[in-house]
Write a protein that holds these residues in place. Structure first.
Motif, PDB file in Angstrom:
ATOM      1  N   TYR A   1      -2.017   2.493 -10.644  1.00  0.00           N
ATOM      2  CA  TYR A   1      -1.273   3.692 -10.992  1.00  0.00           C
ATOM      3  C   TYR A   1      -0.708   3.648 -12.413  1.00  0.00           C
ATOM      4  O   TYR A   1      -0.175   4.633 -12.906  1.00  0.00           O
ATOM      5  CB  TYR A   1      -0.154   3.968  -9.981  1.00  0.00           C
ATOM      6  CG  TYR A   1       0.501   2.753  -9.370  1.00  0.00           C
ATOM      7  CD1 TYR A   1       1.453   2.010 -10.053  1.00  0.00           C
ATOM      8  CD2 TYR A   1       0.166   2.351  -8.071  1.00  0.00           C
ATOM      9  CE1 TYR A   1       2.057   0.900  -9.472  1.00  0.00           C
ATOM     10  CE2 TYR A   1       0.760   1.237  -7.487  1.00  0.00           C
ATOM     11  CZ  TYR A   1       1.698   0.515  -8.196  1.00  0.00           C
ATOM     12  OH  TYR A   1       2.294  -0.581  -7.628  1.00  0.00           O
TER      13      TYR A   1
ATOM     14  N   ASN B   1       0.821  -1.210   0.000  1.00  0.00           N
ATOM     15  CA  ASN B   1       0.000   0.000   0.000  1.00  0.00           C
ATOM     16  C   ASN B   1       0.853   1.258   0.000  1.00  0.00           C
ATOM     17  O   ASN B   1       0.407   2.308  -0.469  1.00  0.00           O
ATOM     18  CB  ASN B   1      -0.934  -0.002   1.214  1.00  0.00           C
ATOM     19  CG  ASN B   1      -2.058  -1.012   1.067  1.00  0.00           C
ATOM     20  OD1 ASN B   1      -2.994  -0.800   0.308  1.00  0.00           O
ATOM     21  ND2 ASN B   1      -1.950  -2.124   1.776  1.00  0.00           N
TER      22      ASN B   1
ATOM     23  N   SER C   1       1.227   2.372  -3.492  1.00  0.00           N
ATOM     24  CA  SER C   1       0.046   3.095  -3.974  1.00  0.00           C
ATOM     25  C   SER C   1       0.025   4.525  -3.454  1.00  0.00           C
ATOM     26  O   SER C   1      -0.254   5.470  -4.202  1.00  0.00           O
ATOM     27  CB  SER C   1      -1.230   2.360  -3.554  1.00  0.00           C
ATOM     28  OG  SER C   1      -1.392   1.153  -4.275  1.00  0.00           O
TER      29      SER C   1
ATOM     30  N   GLU D   1      -1.264  -2.612 -11.996  1.00  0.00           N
ATOM     31  CA  GLU D   1      -1.701  -1.887 -10.807  1.00  0.00           C
ATOM     32  C   GLU D   1      -2.376  -0.577 -11.222  1.00  0.00           C
ATOM     33  O   GLU D   1      -2.129  -0.047 -12.310  1.00  0.00           O
ATOM     34  CB  GLU D   1      -0.503  -1.580  -9.895  1.00  0.00           C
ATOM     35  CG  GLU D   1       0.002  -2.795  -9.134  1.00  0.00           C
ATOM     36  CD  GLU D   1      -0.877  -3.133  -7.940  1.00  0.00           C
ATOM     37  OE1 GLU D   1      -2.070  -3.418  -8.150  1.00  0.00           O
ATOM     38  OE2 GLU D   1      -0.380  -3.134  -6.814  1.00  0.00           O
TER      39      GLU D   1
ATOM     40  N   LEU E   1      -6.636  -1.967  -2.787  1.00  0.00           N
ATOM     41  CA  LEU E   1      -5.984  -1.400  -3.964  1.00  0.00           C
ATOM     42  C   LEU E   1      -5.278  -2.444  -4.815  1.00  0.00           C
ATOM     43  O   LEU E   1      -4.602  -2.103  -5.790  1.00  0.00           O
ATOM     44  CB  LEU E   1      -4.973  -0.325  -3.525  1.00  0.00           C
ATOM     45  CG  LEU E   1      -5.562   0.861  -2.754  1.00  0.00           C
ATOM     46  CD1 LEU E   1      -4.456   1.774  -2.245  1.00  0.00           C
ATOM     47  CD2 LEU E   1      -6.533   1.642  -3.632  1.00  0.00           C
TER      48      LEU E   1
END
Length: 446
Positions: A293, A101, A104, A291, A270
């Motif tokens: 992003y 995390n 992220s 992912e 996430l």
């Protein structure tokens, strides 16, 4: 900008005097982030994200080193090692969730940092090098995050690696040999995992070096500010410590509270559930996505579904796959040219009414790309991705240069002090002078 009024470091004890003479680390820290570094007095909370980015970089390095002590880069045991870390290592679950995390949150902070740069034109002279180094850091982050995502050796790790490394195969002539050299074979395997683990461990330290250069470049012209007006005198600034260390400190505490909530109460929110299934080359997931992003650039990659051909001949000039690869990498590489694409003499979007309208349209476009990157590769999402991709490139290559030439900006304040207090008794000029003529940069303070 001159720092002539900055407080100078004065060691007070025999020990600090000796240390200052032999290895002046306290002086370096004092001048870099202490009272010896004057900062514009009008910085808003969008300037907090630089410090947050530095914090999360160090956080990722520390948690990554701890996890590396218990990880084995071998396809036979890698997935099981993650389970071992989660179940058997003391607080291993915390390190794993915090690291995953943390990546992220690191990207969240960086995206906000970049969009602040877009709005306040932080890429303009005399801060071009700061911006260019920032783009390099972002590219290094993307490479590091991609390689780290492969390490758990789950389903999404394997198939994500297969799809992304497969993009290199689209490069003419050298693509396939390059792909085989990168992966260590024709599909992700044990060699791939070893290479990615080594590079994933090394790259954060390369990023740290680039960040040091980024901060060094920042200290030459000094920080930008929401008005875009350069520092002219001492009253325009305050010492970084204690004013901004206090401001950054409480904001960091707020973000860490949110981070702790995610780690303890929604640690997998996430991520992808598919990655809790061990990698299986014979079972393809229904939806292969990176992912979150990476979503905008993945949407740009998938927007190209047709080959570029010579009209009426059917001769293929560039295949669709290669077009997508060029567009995906080009969407970031064009940021390097922003200092020369946007020629407006006014930096801050707050004083550029036409620019501000198109900036918020661009924000909506990026939000759409974030959504479309995680959607299925089917209609209507493909057409929407093509429209959003077209607008993305139009914004930087067409709209921004045109706006910088035709826009009539609002009047700028004479100084930062005037922008804060509404007046500047030390100035001999008008309180609200006209903006500089088009094509001329504001004169830097001596």
């Amino acid at each position: 900008m001159s720092f002539a009024w900055a407080n100078s470091y004065e060691p007070k004890t025999d020990l600090t005097k000796w240390l200052d003479e032999k290895l002046p680390v306290p002086r370096l820290v004092y001048n870099a982030i202490g009272a010896g570094y004057p900062v514009p007095r009008n910085l808003n909370y969008m300037w907090n994200f630089g410090v947050l980015a530095g914090f999360f970089l160090m956080f990722q390095i520390i948690t990554g080193i701890i996890l590396a002590m218990h990880y084995a880069a071998n396809t036979d045991v890698a997935f099981g090692q993650i389970e071992h870390i989660m179940r058997n290592v003391n607080y291993g679950w915390l390190m794993k969730y915090a690291h995953a995390n943390g990546a992220s949150f690191f990207f969240m902070v960086i995206y906000l940092h970049i969009f602040r740069g877009f709005y306040y034109s932080s890429y303009k002279a005399p801060r071009e090098m700061i911006w260019l180094l920032g783009v390099v850091i972002f590219l290094l982050m993307m490479a590091t995050a991609f390689m780290g995502y492969v390490l758990p050796w789950g389903q999404m790790s394997f198939w994500g690696a297969k799809v992304i490394t497969g993009l290199f195969g689209a490069i003419p002539f050298i693509g396939e040999p390059l792909q085989v050299w990168l992966v260590g074979g024709y599909a992700p395997n044990n060699s791939t995992l070893n290479r990615f683990f080594s590079l994933h461990f090394l790259m954060p330290f390369v990023i740290l070096g680039a960040v040091i250069l980024h901060i060094w470049a920042l200290h030459i012209p000094g920080s930008s500010n929401p008005t875009g007006v350069e520092v002219k005198k001492e009253s325009d600034t305050v010492p970084f410590h204690p004013y901004y260390t206090a401001k950054d400190g409480w904001f960091l505490g707020l973000v860490l509270s949110l981070f702790a909530f995610v780690v303890f109460f929604a640690p997998n929110a996430l991520g992808h559930a598919e990655n809790w299934i061990e990698a299986n080359p014979l079972s393809t997931p229904a939806l292969i996505v990176p992912e979150w992003y990476f979503y905008p650039f993945y949407a740009i990659l998938r927007a190209f579904t047709g080959d570029l051909t010579i009209p009426f001949t059917g001769i293929v000039l560039i295949e669709a796959k290669l077009l997508g690869v060029i567009a995906m990498f080009g969407s970031i590489l064009l940021w390097f040219f922003l200092p020369w694409l946007d020629k407006s003499p006014v930096r801050s979007g707050s004083y550029r009414p036409l620019f501000r309208i198109f900036f918020w349209i661009f924000v909506v476009d990026m939000a759409a790309l974030f959504y479309l990157g995680g959607a299925k590769a089917e209609e209507p999402f493909i057409v929407m991705s093509q429209i959003a991709t077209a607008w993305y490139f139009l914004h930087f290559l067409v709209i921004l240069p045109i706006i910088s030439q035709i826009e009539v900006p609002k009047a700028l304040p004479f100084s930062i002090t005037e922008a804060v207090l509404g007046k500047d008794e030390g100035s001999s000029k008008s309180a609200t002078p006209s903006a500089p003529p088009a094509g001329a940069m504001p004169e830097p303070a001596e």
